[in-house]
Design a protein around this motif. Structure first.
Motif, PDB file in Angstrom:
ATOM      1  N   PHE A  11      -1.329  27.033  56.651  1.00  0.00           N
ATOM      2  CA  PHE A  11      -1.784  26.034  55.115  1.00  0.00           C
ATOM      3  C   PHE A  11      -3.570  26.913  55.288  1.00  0.00           C
ATOM      4  O   PHE A  11      -4.541  27.205  57.027  1.00  0.00           O
ATOM      5  N   HIS A  12      -4.120  27.668  53.858  1.00  0.00           N
ATOM      6  CA  HIS A  12      -5.341  28.486  53.697  1.00  0.00           C
ATOM      7  C   HIS A  12      -6.215  27.719  54.788  1.00  0.00           C
ATOM      8  O   HIS A  12      -6.679  26.486  53.829  1.00  0.00           O
ATOM      9  N   GLY A  13      -6.801  27.742  55.637  1.00  0.00           N
ATOM     10  CA  GLY A  13      -8.528  27.343  55.487  1.00  0.00           C
ATOM     11  C   GLY A  13      -9.834  28.086  56.266  1.00  0.00           C
ATOM     12  O   GLY A  13      -9.129  29.746  56.836  1.00  0.00           O
ATOM     13  N   THR A  56      -6.712  15.174  67.581  1.00  0.00           N
ATOM     14  CA  THR A  56      -8.278  16.194  67.010  1.00  0.00           C
ATOM     15  C   THR A  56      -8.231  17.403  66.366  1.00  0.00           C
ATOM     16  O   THR A  56      -8.700  18.345  65.767  1.00  0.00           O
ATOM     17  N   VAL A  57      -7.327  18.205  67.443  1.00  0.00           N
ATOM     18  CA  VAL A  57      -7.207  19.800  66.617  1.00  0.00           C
ATOM     19  C   VAL A  57      -7.065  19.566  65.227  1.00  0.00           C
ATOM     20  O   VAL A  57      -7.794  20.333  64.750  1.00  0.00           O
ATOM     21  N   ILE A  58      -5.821  18.818  64.858  1.00  0.00           N
ATOM     22  CA  ILE A  58      -5.600  18.868  63.134  1.00  0.00           C
ATOM     23  C   ILE A  58      -5.902  18.156  62.770  1.00  0.00           C
ATOM     24  O   ILE A  58      -6.554  18.588  61.931  1.00  0.00           O
ATOM     25  N   LEU A  59      -6.863  17.690  62.922  1.00  0.00           N
ATOM     26  CA  LEU A  59      -8.379  17.095  62.064  1.00  0.00           C
ATOM     27  C   LEU A  59      -9.994  18.269  62.211  1.00  0.00           C
ATOM     28  O   LEU A  59      -9.636  18.297  60.871  1.00  0.00           O
ATOM     29  N   THR A  60      -9.779  18.390  63.171  1.00  0.00           N
ATOM     30  CA  THR A  60     -10.688  20.105  63.524  1.00  0.00           C
ATOM     31  C   THR A  60      -9.929  20.914  62.442  1.00  0.00           C
ATOM     32  O   THR A  60     -11.127  21.831  61.880  1.00  0.00           O
ATOM     33  N   VAL A  63      -5.829  20.645  58.329  1.00  0.00           N
ATOM     34  CA  VAL A  63      -4.546  20.233  57.484  1.00  0.00           C
ATOM     35  C   VAL A  63      -4.225  19.118  57.782  1.00  0.00           C
ATOM     36  O   VAL A  63      -4.592  18.026  58.591  1.00  0.00           O
ATOM     37  N   PRO A  64      -3.778  18.940  56.333  1.00  0.00           N
ATOM     38  CA  PRO A  64      -3.678  17.431  55.834  1.00  0.00           C
ATOM     39  C   PRO A  64      -1.753  17.106  57.085  1.00  0.00           C
ATOM     40  O   PRO A  64      -1.501  18.024  57.176  1.00  0.00           O
ATOM     41  N   LEU A  65      -2.625  15.735  57.557  1.00  0.00           N
ATOM     42  CA  LEU A  65      -1.453  15.504  58.730  1.00  0.00           C
ATOM     43  C   LEU A  65      -0.104  15.591  57.650  1.00  0.00           C
ATOM     44  O   LEU A  65       1.127  15.659  58.445  1.00  0.00           O
ATOM     45  N   ILE A  68       2.332  18.429  58.167  1.00  0.00           N
ATOM     46  CA  ILE A  68       2.128  19.050  59.377  1.00  0.00           C
ATOM     47  C   ILE A  68       3.981  18.307  59.340  1.00  0.00           C
ATOM     48  O   ILE A  68       4.934  18.441  59.485  1.00  0.00           O
ATOM     49  N   ALA A  69       3.343  16.749  59.008  1.00  0.00           N
ATOM     50  CA  ALA A  69       4.130  15.754  59.328  1.00  0.00           C
ATOM     51  C   ALA A  69       5.832  16.047  58.734  1.00  0.00           C
ATOM     52  O   ALA A  69       6.529  16.064  58.591  1.00  0.00           O
ATOM     53  N   ARG A  70       5.697  16.760  57.013  1.00  0.00           N
ATOM     54  CA  ARG A  70       6.631  17.299  56.310  1.00  0.00           C
ATOM     55  C   ARG A  70       7.409  18.416  57.146  1.00  0.00           C
ATOM     56  O   ARG A  70       8.591  18.401  56.738  1.00  0.00           O
ATOM     57  N   ARG A  71       6.664  19.327  57.818  1.00  0.00           N
ATOM     58  CA  ARG A  71       7.686  20.562  58.241  1.00  0.00           C
ATOM     59  C   ARG A  71       8.445  20.079  59.942  1.00  0.00           C
ATOM     60  O   ARG A  71       8.677  20.990  60.164  1.00  0.00           O
ATOM     61  N   MET A  72       7.698  18.891  60.128  1.00  0.00           N
ATOM     62  CA  MET A  72       8.400  18.275  61.303  1.00  0.00           C
ATOM     63  C   MET A  72      10.051  18.355  61.237  1.00  0.00           C
ATOM     64  O   MET A  72      10.961  17.612  62.404  1.00  0.00           O
ATOM     65  N   VAL A  73      10.899  18.442  59.710  1.00  0.00           N
ATOM     66  CA  VAL A  73      12.191  18.183  59.842  1.00  0.00           C
ATOM     67  C   VAL A  73      13.074  19.175  60.957  1.00  0.00           C
ATOM     68  O   VAL A  73      13.928  18.692  61.496  1.00  0.00           O
ATOM     69  N   VAL A  74      12.620  20.216  61.054  1.00  0.00           N
ATOM     70  CA  VAL A  74      13.324  21.278  62.225  1.00  0.00           C
ATOM     71  C   VAL A  74      13.780  20.050  63.427  1.00  0.00           C
ATOM     72  O   VAL A  74      14.328  20.297  64.102  1.00  0.00           O
ATOM     73  N   GLU A  75      13.007  19.216  63.537  1.00  0.00           N
ATOM     74  CA  GLU A  75      13.234  18.353  65.200  1.00  0.00           C
ATOM     75  C   GLU A  75      13.991  17.574  64.474  1.00  0.00           C
ATOM     76  O   GLU A  75      14.902  17.231  65.797  1.00  0.00           O
ATOM     77  N   VAL A  76      14.897  17.290  63.487  1.00  0.00           N
ATOM     78  CA  VAL A  76      15.627  16.151  63.526  1.00  0.00           C
ATOM     79  C   VAL A  76      17.231  16.526  64.212  1.00  0.00           C
ATOM     80  O   VAL A  76      17.713  15.390  65.251  1.00  0.00           O
TER      81      VAL A  76
END
Lengths: 221, 251
Positions: A11-13, A56-60, A63-65, A68-76
């Motif tokens: 995620f570019h930033g 806290t790290v993600i908010l700093t 990167v929109p939460l 990250i949440a959408r890419r968590m499908v790998v955990e299924v």
């Protein structure tokens, strides 16, 4: 082919997290994961603390939460096993919503799920804030053996090429009336994957030729 | 006469499975020439190219580059002198960024630091790709990747540039841009191609390989207008293209 200049997990930033040297981030991730894994299942407060650190790290990093949440499908697949655990584990049983489950199984599943989630989110955060090229550089700085870094670099370079090739093959199958999603056509899909493996192997040989042609002598410069 | 850049004599080669691809090829290329290597599929063009920098070793006959025989002990220098641009840029560009990829060859020669950076930028400028230096190759268009592939080889300051099907899969604009770049380079070129108009446009001389031997060697215009020769070697001009209507292209 991804658009822009990043990888699809990136995620570019320009946050401090993005700018931090890759090898620090790698060491931080490793330390975090080891701590999480070493924490006993029933220290619920500790897991809450870890989650807080991560958020806290993600908010700093800005990167929109949701990103990250959408890419968590790998955990299924892990979730699937975690859900099974309370049913198949032995030991004293308790009733949850009228279903009898194993108590140690339930605790283990909870801990397992918490650790897996923390691990996945932490890795995704690293991937979202670090370009693959910088990761490789970081690994090299950390004295990861050259061969392993080279293999990883080839993997990153050719992941898109091979997925593209697979997509074209699947399009070819579809165009000839074969639906790769239907189990009836799975044997066909398996053969396609075999062919993809051979194609990739042959590409590997051609890449090696191209490397030799530019003076490669077994060591990456 | 000066030592030819490329001196191939009586080159014969059979693959380990027994298939013989070359039956005695003779080919000389002199400094500053641009030569097209024509021939149908299976004529042995790629096999010949792989002999030029010692990837394959001659079964019989010899290959020399500017007087240096292609032998095991010379391979490092031979591979600097002969720059091969392969057909699929994805095979040629294997590093994570354009910069690292163009640096790969010179770095193998021991160039480091600021000198390496300068070599990389110069090679990229020669193909008009300097602004893409920090991009990953898979985010470039096909034509851009082909140009970077040329730069990876130019960075090694080769004495001869060998191009395998340089115009394949390019859209007409990219094809023309590549032609402009090739014309602007002050380097000897051997170009394997099925694109006969491209050969006529860029190379004053053509060599026809058929069945593992040189079937013709002469001015590209003469080769393309010799109907009997063309038919005998499975060469065909694209529909509507007649070199006679253009006249002999001055080079």
């Amino acid at each position: 082919m991804g658009a822009g200049h990043g990888h699809r997990l990136f995620f570019h930033g320009h946050s401090p997290i993005h700018r931090a040297p890759a090898h620090w981030k790698l060491v931080a991730l490793l330390a975090f994961m080891l701590t999480v894994v070493a924490t006993p299942h029933h220290w619920y407060a500790a897991f809450g603390g870890y989650a807080l650190v991560l958020v806290t790290v993600i908010l700093t990093s800005r990167v929109p939460l949701l990103y990250i949440a959408r890419r968590m499908v790998v955990e299924v697949p892990f979730v699937f096993f975690a859900v099974l655990m309370p049913f198949i584990a032995t030991g004293p049983r308790i009733d949850v919503l009228g279903v009898s489950v194993s108590e140690p199984g339930l605790v283990a599943a909870g801990g397992f799920l918490a650790k897996a989630t923390l691990g996945v989110v932490a890795s995704l955060t690293l991937a979202a804030t670090t370009e693959p090229v910088d990761l490789l550089r970081g690994l090299r700085t950390l004295r990861m053996p050259d061969q392993i870094v080279s293999i990883m670099s080839f993997m990153i370079r050719y992941l898109d090429v091979v997925t593209d090739e697979l997509r074209r093959m699947v399009t070819g199958m579809r165009s000839r009336g074969c639906d790769p999603r239907s189990p009836r056509h799975w044997p066909m899909l398996a053969r396609t994957l075999g062919a993809l493996f051979i194609r990739s192997y042959e590409r590997g040989e051609r890449v090696h030729l191209a490397m030799l042609s530019r003076g490669y002598d077994g060591r990456m410069p | 006469m000066a030592t030819p850049v490329l001196d191939v004599r009586g080159l014969a080669f059979a693959y380990p499975d027994g298939h013989q691809a070359l039956f005695g090829v003779d080919l000389h290329v002199h400094r500053g020439e641009r030569v097209a290597l024509l021939g149908p599929n299976g004529a042995g063009k790629t096999t010949l190219v792989l002999h030029l920098n010692g990837i394959l070793t001659a079964g019989a006959g010899s290959v020399a580059v500017s007087g240096m025989p292609v032998e095991q002990k010379n391979l490092k220098e031979i591979r600097r002198r002969v720059g091969i641009v392969f057909q699929d840029p994805d095979d040629q560009l294997f590093m994570p960024t354009v910069r690292q990829d163009v640096a790969f060859g010179p770095a193998n020669q021991g160039i480091k630091g600021a000198a390496l950076d300068a070599v990389v930028m110069e090679a990229l400028e020669r193909v008009g790709m300097a602004e893409f230096v920090d991009r990953p190759p898979h985010h470039l268009s096909f034509g851009q990747r082909r140009r970077v592939a040329v730069a990876t080889v130019l960075a090694m300051e080769p004495e001869i540039l060998v191009l395998d099907e340089p115009s394949s899969n390019l859209d007409p604009a990219s094809r023309r841009e590549l032609a402009d770049i090739l014309r602007s380079l002050d380097v000897t070129v051997l170009m394997v191609t099925h694109d006969l108009p491209y050969a006529l446009e860029l190379c004053s001389r053509s060599v026809v390989l058929h069945g593992g031997v040189v079937a013709a060697d002469g001015a590209t215009y003469d080769v393309l207008t010799d109907d009997a020769l063309m038919a005998a070697n499975r060469l065909e001009l694209p529909f509507g293209f007649d070199p006679r209507s253009i006249g002999n292209v001055p080079h």
